[in-house]
Design a protein around this motif. Structure first.
Motif, PDB file in Angstrom:
ATOM      1  N   SER A 211       0.741  -1.152   0.167  1.00 13.12           N
ATOM      2  CA  SER A 211       0.141   0.077   0.052  1.00 13.12           C
ATOM      3  C   SER A 211       0.873   1.264   0.070  1.00 13.12           C
ATOM      4  O   SER A 211       0.289   2.324  -0.361  1.00 13.12           O
ATOM      5  CB  SER A 211      -0.787  -0.135   1.270  1.00 13.12           C
ATOM      6  N   ALA A 212       1.984   1.292   0.459  1.00  7.34           N
ATOM      7  CA  ALA A 212       3.000   2.202   0.272  1.00  7.34           C
ATOM      8  C   ALA A 212       3.389   2.969  -1.108  1.00  7.34           C
ATOM      9  O   ALA A 212       3.663   3.717  -1.234  1.00  7.34           O
ATOM     10  CB  ALA A 212       4.281   1.913   0.866  1.00  7.34           C
ATOM     11  N   ARG A 213       2.971   1.795  -2.157  1.00  6.48           N
ATOM     12  CA  ARG A 213       3.171   2.301  -3.376  1.00  6.48           C
ATOM     13  C   ARG A 213       1.858   2.809  -3.991  1.00  6.48           C
ATOM     14  O   ARG A 213       1.843   3.371  -5.106  1.00  6.48           O
ATOM     15  CB  ARG A 213       3.602   1.098  -4.088  1.00  6.48           C
ATOM     16  N   PHE A 214       1.060   3.107  -3.277  1.00  6.20           N
ATOM     17  CA  PHE A 214      -0.311   3.786  -3.908  1.00  6.20           C
ATOM     18  C   PHE A 214      -0.081   5.490  -3.859  1.00  6.20           C
ATOM     19  O   PHE A 214       0.233   5.901  -3.127  1.00  6.20           O
ATOM     20  CB  PHE A 214      -1.518   3.472  -2.880  1.00  6.20           C
ATOM     21  N   HIS A 215      -0.675   5.753  -5.043  1.00  4.98           N
ATOM     22  CA  HIS A 215      -0.655   7.374  -5.604  1.00  4.98           C
ATOM     23  C   HIS A 215      -2.128   7.611  -5.398  1.00  4.98           C
ATOM     24  O   HIS A 215      -2.607   7.390  -6.479  1.00  4.98           O
ATOM     25  CB  HIS A 215       0.244   7.634  -6.556  1.00  4.98           C
TER      26      HIS A 215
ATOM     27  N   GLN B  13       2.027   2.011  -7.812  1.00  8.21           N
ATOM     28  CA  GLN B  13       2.839   1.991  -8.618  1.00  8.21           C
ATOM     29  C   GLN B  13       3.987   0.775  -8.718  1.00  8.21           C
ATOM     30  O   GLN B  13       3.840   0.012  -7.990  1.00  8.21           O
ATOM     31  CB  GLN B  13       4.077   3.004  -8.248  1.00  8.21           C
ATOM     32  N   SER B  14       4.236   0.281 -10.175  1.00  4.55           N
ATOM     33  CA  SER B  14       5.130  -0.788 -10.454  1.00  4.55           C
ATOM     34  C   SER B  14       6.324  -0.745 -10.146  1.00  4.55           C
ATOM     35  O   SER B  14       6.908  -1.177  -9.157  1.00  4.55           O
ATOM     36  CB  SER B  14       4.624  -1.394 -11.943  1.00  4.55           C
TER      37      SER B  14
ATOM     38  N   TYR C 271       2.079   7.349 -15.370  1.00 10.02           N
ATOM     39  CA  TYR C 271       1.279   8.399 -14.821  1.00 10.02           C
ATOM     40  C   TYR C 271       1.905   9.511 -14.205  1.00 10.02           C
ATOM     41  O   TYR C 271       3.156   9.379 -13.669  1.00 10.02           O
ATOM     42  CB  TYR C 271       0.346   7.843 -13.632  1.00 10.02           C
ATOM     43  N   ASP C 272       1.456  10.738 -14.223  1.00  7.14           N
ATOM     44  CA  ASP C 272       1.911  12.048 -13.162  1.00  7.14           C
ATOM     45  C   ASP C 272       1.155  12.103 -12.113  1.00  7.14           C
ATOM     46  O   ASP C 272       0.017  11.718 -11.900  1.00  7.14           O
ATOM     47  CB  ASP C 272       1.597  13.360 -14.056  1.00  7.14           C
ATOM     48  N   THR C 273       2.019  11.603 -10.955  1.00  2.00           N
ATOM     49  CA  THR C 273       1.725  11.215  -9.917  1.00  2.00           C
ATOM     50  C   THR C 273       1.036  12.315  -8.962  1.00  2.00           C
ATOM     51  O   THR C 273       0.176  12.358  -8.105  1.00  2.00           O
ATOM     52  CB  THR C 273       2.767  10.704  -8.717  1.00  2.00           C
ATOM     53  N   ILE C 274       1.301  13.773  -9.398  1.00  2.00           N
ATOM     54  CA  ILE C 274       0.704  14.829  -8.950  1.00  2.00           C
ATOM     55  C   ILE C 274      -0.759  15.071  -9.609  1.00  2.00           C
ATOM     56  O   ILE C 274      -1.784  15.588  -8.749  1.00  2.00           O
ATOM     57  CB  ILE C 274       1.586  16.039  -9.163  1.00  2.00           C
ATOM     58  N   THR C 275      -0.820  15.127 -10.941  1.00  2.00           N
ATOM     59  CA  THR C 275      -2.282  15.525 -11.417  1.00  2.00           C
ATOM     60  C   THR C 275      -3.035  14.308 -11.694  1.00  2.00           C
ATOM     61  O   THR C 275      -4.117  14.392 -11.885  1.00  2.00           O
ATOM     62  CB  THR C 275      -1.894  15.974 -12.799  1.00  2.00           C
TER      63      THR C 275
END
Length: 393
Positions: free
Chosen positions: A147-151, A158-159, A221-225
């Motif tokens: 779950s720490a890889r969830f954005h 994230q893979s 993906y852009d993790t911010i937008t």
């Protein structure tokens, strides 16, 4: 007068003792699989305490072993659990536990999405056959790491971290890791893991799939937008092609997601992916796909037995769901795959193939890595498909 009678009695006695040769009963596929994995277990015994104790494949005819942090490390213990399920022989349970415990430290690893593959195939399968609060806690702790890889902005897990080509790559394979999250919520009652899995599955439907229900391999993906930056392949023929194992991962992932959630959108997605695979014009007659559905249809084009085995296992489960009007055709197609994989064309002879079961799988054709070789995950899903098929009979 007595002599002819004596000779006659001797002749009758001899003929009565002489039996016609009895054809040796052929071993069942389960027996053959168990024998080969017994040989494999013996061959890796000297390396049990080595840093690379897990058999993965062969290279130049020699066995390739990997450590716990390799993405395929859970498939070998998972195959041992499948053999236990098929044979009910406690020897396989003992061996499966032995190699499952070698993966204990993975529960704390936040550096890879494949912890779902690793731990659900090992510890997750163990929990199908035994109650263990310790194993339960391992599943939940691993789900926390994953779950720490969830954005949240992008809504995905994230893979990879290792590529400079992408900012936040998500591969279709990642659908398989969601089973760990669903499992963790069932154990703990914490809906956090469930919600992350649903978010990832929904976002993947939206962004990974084309109009024909084939899948891209990689979406960046852009993790911010949350915006999509690019759509590519890494192991397929081209960015716009349908990498065979990727299509199988998607089918399996949405079939599993429907099982865990009951959301009909996942059932509908799985049914459409199944149609893409089953009715693809480039699918060979024996139902074992080329490594990419867009690869040339030629004898020299490698097949991918691993993609076929994953597909068969997924279709057997998909056929059990209410509302699946194509269940009969799904079972028939899976049976055709399994008949092919169980034939001499794909199922290895004893003492060959590094003692793995299936020949002719492909890891990454573009990188010329693991092309036309055995792969431990092909064996895993082949035996899982056997288990699922047997339960339906």
């Amino acid at each position: 007068m007595k002599r002819p009678l004596l000779l006659l009695l001797i002749a009758v006695a001899i003929s009565g003792c002489t039996e016609k040769p009895v054809a040796k009963k052929s071993l069942s596929l389960i027996d053959r699989a168990a024998a080969q994995y017994d040989s494999l277990y013996t061959s890796i015994a000297p390396f049990k305490e080595d840093k690379k104790p897990i058999p993965r494949t062969t290279k130049d005819g020699k066995l390739v072993r990997v450590g716990a942090y390799d993405w395929t490390s859970g498939f070998y213990p998972g195959t041992l659990w499948n053999l236990y399920g098929l044979t009910k022989d406690n020897m396989w349970k003992t061996r499966a536990e032995e190699y499952t415990l070698k993966l204990d430290t993975i529960q704390y690893w936040e550096g890879n999405h494949d912890v779902g593959f690793i731990m659900e195939c090992s510890y997750g399968n163990a929990l199908k056959y035994m109650d263990s609060p310790t194993y339960d806690s391992v599943i939940v702790r691993t789900a926390k790491s994953l779950s720490a890889r969830f954005h949240p902005k992008a809504g995905i897990l994230q893979s990879w971290d290792w590529s400079k080509k992408w900012e936040c790559p998500v591969i279709i394979d990642n659908m398989m890791n969601l089973e760990l999250l669903f499992h963790a919520t069932r154990i703990s009652g914490d809906s956090t893991y469930y919600n992350i899995a649903v978010s990832h599955a929904d976002t993947t439907i939206k962004n990974h799939y084309r109009k024909d229900f084939s899948s891209y391999h990689v979406v960046d993906y852009d993790t911010i937008t949350g915006d999509i930056l690019q759509k590519n392949t890494h192991q397929g023929l081209s960015d716009d092609s349908a990498w065979a194992r990727g299509q199988a991962w998607g089918l399996y992932g949405y079939t599993m997601s429907y099982r865990e959630t009951g959301h009909t959108r996942y059932l509908e997605q799985a049914l459409k992916i199944a149609d893409f695979i089953m009715y693809h014009p480039n699918l060979p007659e024996d139902k074992i796909p080329y490594w990419d559905y867009n690869a040339p249809a030629a004898d020299s084009t490698p097949r991918d037995a691993s993609a076929a085995a994953i597909t068969a296992s997924a279709l057997y489960e998909l056929s059990t769901f209410e509302g699946n009007k194509k269940a009969e055709s799904h079972v028939k197609f899976a049976d055709q795959i399994m008949q092919s994989l169980g034939s001499p064309a794909y199922f290895a002879k004893p003492g060959t193939n590094g003692d793995f079961l299936l020949m002719h799988s492909v890891g990454s054709k573009p990188h010329n890595v693991e092309v036309d070789v055995p792969l431990n995950y092909a064996d895993y899903y082949f035996l899982e498909a056997m288990l699922r098929s047997n339960k339906q009979k």
